[in-house]
Design a protein around this motif. Structure first.
Motif, PDB file in Angstrom:
ATOM      1  N   THR A   1       0.831  -1.210   0.000  1.00 52.20           N
ATOM      2  CA  THR A   1       0.000   0.000   0.000  1.00 52.20           C
ATOM      3  C   THR A   1       0.863   1.256   0.000  1.00 52.20           C
TER       4      THR A   1
ATOM      5  N   ALA B   1      -7.717   7.528  -2.232  1.00 53.66           N
ATOM      6  CA  ALA B   1      -7.009   6.389  -2.827  1.00 53.66           C
ATOM      7  C   ALA B   1      -7.826   5.816  -3.979  1.00 53.66           C
TER       8      ALA B   1
ATOM      9  N   HIS C   1     -10.586   3.341  -4.038  1.00 52.85           N
ATOM     10  CA  HIS C   1     -10.790   3.361  -2.593  1.00 52.85           C
ATOM     11  C   HIS C   1     -11.696   2.242  -2.111  1.00 52.85           C
TER      12      HIS C   1
ATOM     13  N   GLU D   1      -2.007   8.046  -0.289  1.00 52.95           N
ATOM     14  CA  GLU D   1      -3.437   7.856  -0.095  1.00 52.95           C
ATOM     15  C   GLU D   1      -3.776   6.390   0.161  1.00 52.95           C
ATOM     16  N   ALA D   2      -3.119   5.498  -0.574  1.00 50.36           N
ATOM     17  CA  ALA D   2      -3.382   4.071  -0.387  1.00 50.36           C
ATOM     18  C   ALA D   2      -2.888   3.599   0.979  1.00 50.36           C
TER      19      ALA D   2
END
Length: 278
Positions: free
Chosen positions: A177, A254, A257, A183-184
């Motif tokens: 990630t 993300a 998301h 963001e992830a």
């Protein structure tokens, strides 16, 4: 298991337990003093409607429990409704619930520390301003891990047999990630803490129900039970603080998301189910 719900235990100081000594609990079992309680801070989330509802339901779980004792408790109903007599060992239902709770909590906190360990170099390398935040969240997770290491050793609870697999999976999740971007990485925290916060809240419900039944039967709640409830409440609130930080740092930006967080949450639920039993 040595946990007493009714009688006070003496506090015996001992050397600090090394991180992996709990893997041989029969050979080395010092009794350690649990962490002191600390007050949680109230927080406000600036998040989407769906996520706000999720976080609100976690935080309001205890209040719902107090307002209606008839509300359904998903985990450990038999243990909650069948307290052990004063001065006698735990009932089988209580022992099974408490063993599984400590086992899965310890495994979950190990995974959290490994996720942040893998994420931090990558995330901080691209976003140096996040170094204090990543350190803060890691330090709290390391403290949670230490607490459950001490409790699992003290009460001679068998750690999950899935320990090696969770070690690899958590490290891979953290690194993967982080490589996907800030963001992830934050979406990973959002997903994990949403599941873990709910899980801890269910444990608090069951433990409060135990305490309520004990008091109704005219017995005294032991210090071990009070300390366990206090520790899990504190740790739950700190995990939800991490959820706040993740959302504030663009977790929901993300891409993709919903898919990413959905897969991580499903993986967390599966890991919890397995760790409670294996």
């Amino acid at each position: 298991m040595s946990l007493s719900l009714f009688t006070k235990r003496s506090a015996i100081s001992a050397p600090q337990l090394p991180v992996y000594d709990f893997l041989v609990p029969r050979l080395y079992q010092p009794i350690l003093r649990p962490h002191s309680k600390c007050q949680s801070q109230s927080r406000t989330l600036s998040i989407t409607c769906r996520q706000q509802q999720d976080a609100s339901s976690i935080r309001q779980g205890e209040e719902t429990h107090y307002a209606s004792q008839a509300s359904k408790i998903k985990a450990g109903p038999e243990a909650a409704s069948n307290p052990a007599p004063q001065g006698k060992p735990l009932t089988p239902a209580q022992r099974q619930f408490l063993d599984s709770a400590l086992r899965v909590n310890q495994a979950g906190e190990l995974a959290a520390t490994l996720i942040y360990t893998a994420q931090t170099p990558v995330v901080v390398g691209s976003h140096p301003h996040l170094r204090p935040l990543m350190k803060h969240m890691y330090d709290q997770e390391a403290g949670h891990f230490k607490t459950f290491n001490e409790l699992i050793a003290k009460h001679r609870v068998r750690p999950t047999a899935m320990y090696p697999m969770w070690t690899i999976a958590a490290s891979a999740l953290g690194w993967g990630t982080a490589v996907m971007g800030r963001e992830a990485a934050m979406a990973c925290t959002e997903a994990v803490e949403t599941e873990i916060g709910s899980h801890y809240n269910e444990q608090v419900k069951v433990l409060l129900e135990m305490a309520d039944q004990i008091e109704k039967s005219g017995e005294t709640i032991g210090e071990d039970l009070k300390e366990l409830i206090g520790n899990i409440r504190r740790i739950r609130d700190e995990e939800l603080e991490h959820l706040d930080h993740a959302v504030e740092n663009d977790a929901q930006k993300a891409v993709p998301h919903e898919l990413l967080t959905g897969l991580i949450r499903a993986g967390c639920r599966g890991a919890i189910w397995v760790s409670e039993r294996v």
